[in-house]
Motif scaffolding. Structure first.
Motif, PDB file in Angstrom:
ATOM      1  N   SER A 127       0.823  -1.210   0.000  1.00 50.82           N
ATOM      2  CA  SER A 127       0.000   0.000   0.000  1.00 50.82           C
ATOM      3  C   SER A 127       0.859   1.264   0.000  1.00 50.82           C
ATOM      4  O   SER A 127       0.374   2.345   0.296  1.00 50.82           O
ATOM      5  N   ASP A 128       2.135   1.126  -0.309  1.00 46.60           N
ATOM      6  CA  ASP A 128       3.072   2.244  -0.374  1.00 46.60           C
ATOM      7  C   ASP A 128       3.317   2.872   0.998  1.00 46.60           C
ATOM      8  O   ASP A 128       3.683   4.034   1.105  1.00 46.60           O
ATOM      9  N   ALA A 129       3.088   2.121   2.066  1.00 42.03           N
ATOM     10  CA  ALA A 129       3.336   2.609   3.422  1.00 42.03           C
ATOM     11  C   ALA A 129       4.787   2.352   3.849  1.00 42.03           C
ATOM     12  O   ALA A 129       5.204   2.831   4.894  1.00 42.03           O
ATOM     13  N   ALA A 130       5.532   1.616   3.049  1.00 42.53           N
ATOM     14  CA  ALA A 130       6.946   1.354   3.317  1.00 42.53           C
ATOM     15  C   ALA A 130       7.656   1.158   1.980  1.00 42.53           C
ATOM     16  O   ALA A 130       7.028   0.817   0.973  1.00 42.53           O
ATOM     17  N   PHE A 131       8.960   1.419   1.990  1.00 46.41           N
ATOM     18  CA  PHE A 131       9.753   1.147   0.797  1.00 46.41           C
ATOM     19  C   PHE A 131       9.783  -0.355   0.532  1.00 46.41           C
ATOM     20  O   PHE A 131       9.889  -1.154   1.468  1.00 46.41           O
ATOM     21  N   ALA A 132       9.671  -0.749  -0.719  1.00 47.18           N
ATOM     22  CA  ALA A 132       9.864  -2.145  -1.110  1.00 47.18           C
ATOM     23  C   ALA A 132      11.368  -2.346  -1.264  1.00 47.18           C
ATOM     24  O   ALA A 132      12.005  -1.717  -2.103  1.00 47.18           O
ATOM     25  N   SER A 133      11.928  -3.171  -0.422  1.00 52.28           N
ATOM     26  CA  SER A 133      13.379  -3.353  -0.375  1.00 52.28           C
ATOM     27  C   SER A 133      13.784  -4.741  -0.833  1.00 52.28           C
ATOM     28  O   SER A 133      13.022  -5.696  -0.701  1.00 52.28           O
ATOM     29  N   PHE A 176      10.924  -7.135   0.619  1.00 51.98           N
ATOM     30  CA  PHE A 176      10.462  -6.985   1.998  1.00 51.98           C
ATOM     31  C   PHE A 176      10.289  -5.502   2.298  1.00 51.98           C
ATOM     32  O   PHE A 176      10.759  -4.648   1.548  1.00 51.98           O
ATOM     33  N   ASP A 177       9.586  -5.189   3.381  1.00 54.19           N
ATOM     34  CA  ASP A 177       9.406  -3.805   3.794  1.00 54.19           C
ATOM     35  C   ASP A 177      10.712  -3.262   4.367  1.00 54.19           C
ATOM     36  O   ASP A 177      11.372  -3.948   5.149  1.00 54.19           O
ATOM     37  N   ALA A 178      11.055  -2.031   3.999  1.00 59.48           N
ATOM     38  CA  ALA A 178      12.249  -1.397   4.554  1.00 59.48           C
ATOM     39  C   ALA A 178      12.117  -1.349   6.071  1.00 59.48           C
ATOM     40  O   ALA A 178      11.063  -1.022   6.606  1.00 59.48           O
ATOM     41  N   GLY A 179      13.178  -1.744   6.762  1.00 63.21           N
ATOM     42  CA  GLY A 179      13.173  -1.761   8.217  1.00 63.21           C
ATOM     43  C   GLY A 179      12.649  -3.045   8.817  1.00 63.21           C
ATOM     44  O   GLY A 179      12.749  -3.242  10.029  1.00 63.21           O
ATOM     45  N   ASN A 180      12.075  -3.925   7.996  1.00 68.00           N
ATOM     46  CA  ASN A 180      11.506  -5.171   8.508  1.00 68.00           C
ATOM     47  C   ASN A 180      11.840  -6.335   7.568  1.00 68.00           C
ATOM     48  O   ASN A 180      10.954  -6.895   6.923  1.00 68.00           O
ATOM     49  N   PRO A 181      13.134  -6.702   7.510  1.00 66.10           N
ATOM     50  CA  PRO A 181      13.529  -7.789   6.604  1.00 66.10           C
ATOM     51  C   PRO A 181      13.174  -9.156   7.182  1.00 66.10           C
ATOM     52  O   PRO A 181      12.864  -9.267   8.375  1.00 66.10           O
ATOM     53  N   PRO A 182      13.217 -10.199   6.368  1.00 62.21           N
ATOM     54  CA  PRO A 182      13.072 -11.560   6.908  1.00 62.21           C
ATOM     55  C   PRO A 182      14.158 -11.806   7.960  1.00 62.21           C
ATOM     56  O   PRO A 182      15.236 -11.216   7.904  1.00 62.21           O
ATOM     57  N   VAL A 183      13.890 -12.660   8.900  1.00 65.01           N
ATOM     58  CA  VAL A 183      14.807 -12.939  10.010  1.00 65.01           C
ATOM     59  C   VAL A 183      16.197 -13.322   9.496  1.00 65.01           C
ATOM     60  O   VAL A 183      17.210 -12.885  10.042  1.00 65.01           O
TER      61      VAL A 183
END
Length: 148
Positions: free
Chosen positions: A100-106, A122-129
């Motif tokens: 929804s464009d609420a975070a960068f697609a990283s 993944f969302d910028a700031g929240n990568p897979p573990v």
């Protein structure tokens, strides 16, 4: 006879020296060549590329190159080296704010031995573990350069 003995001593030393140079050259060519972190959203395109001693930042096509310490590069490349690179494209993102464009697609691209291994988005700031340690190390270097 004296010259013959000296000659016999010089040959093995020379051969050992050549072999040591060949193995060190081979060792450096088997590691991580570069790592890129790409962050995209509508209207913004950021790409951070780290290679031995350099950080290239591209913001909407405008590039800037800065030096990074060998210690930073070593830490990042060692972290990447520990990962199973063939599997990073299959990792699942823990969140979907990028839809929804609420975070960068990283995504992270690692180049090793001439082969590119790209992670799933993944969302910028929240990568897979599995990518978290590498992502955090990259962001530390980027933030350090931004603050200067």
């Amino acid at each position: 006879m004296k010259y013959f003995t000296i000659f016999l001593l010089i040959i093995p030393i020379t051969l050992l020296n050549c072999k040591a140079k060949n193995t060190s050259t081979h060792k450096s060519s088997t590691g991580i060549e570069k790592i890129s972190l790409s962050e995209l959203t509508r209207g913004t395109n950021r790409i951070f590329t780290l290679a031995n001693g350099k950080l290239e930042t591209s913001l909407n096509g405008n590039s800037n190159t800065e030096e990074i310490t060998q210690g930073n590069w070593a830490k990042i490349s060692e972290t990447a080296e520990k990962m199973n690179l063939e599997e990073i494209s299959k990792l699942e993102s823990p969140s979907t704010k990028r839809y929804s464009d609420a975070a960068f697609a990283s995504s992270i691209t690692i180049t090793k031995n001439g082969t590119d291994y790209q992670s799933s988005e993944f969302d910028a700031g929240n990568p897979p573990v599995e990518l978290k340690n590498l992502y955090d190390e990259i962001k530390k270097v980027i933030e350090t350069k931004k603050s200067k």
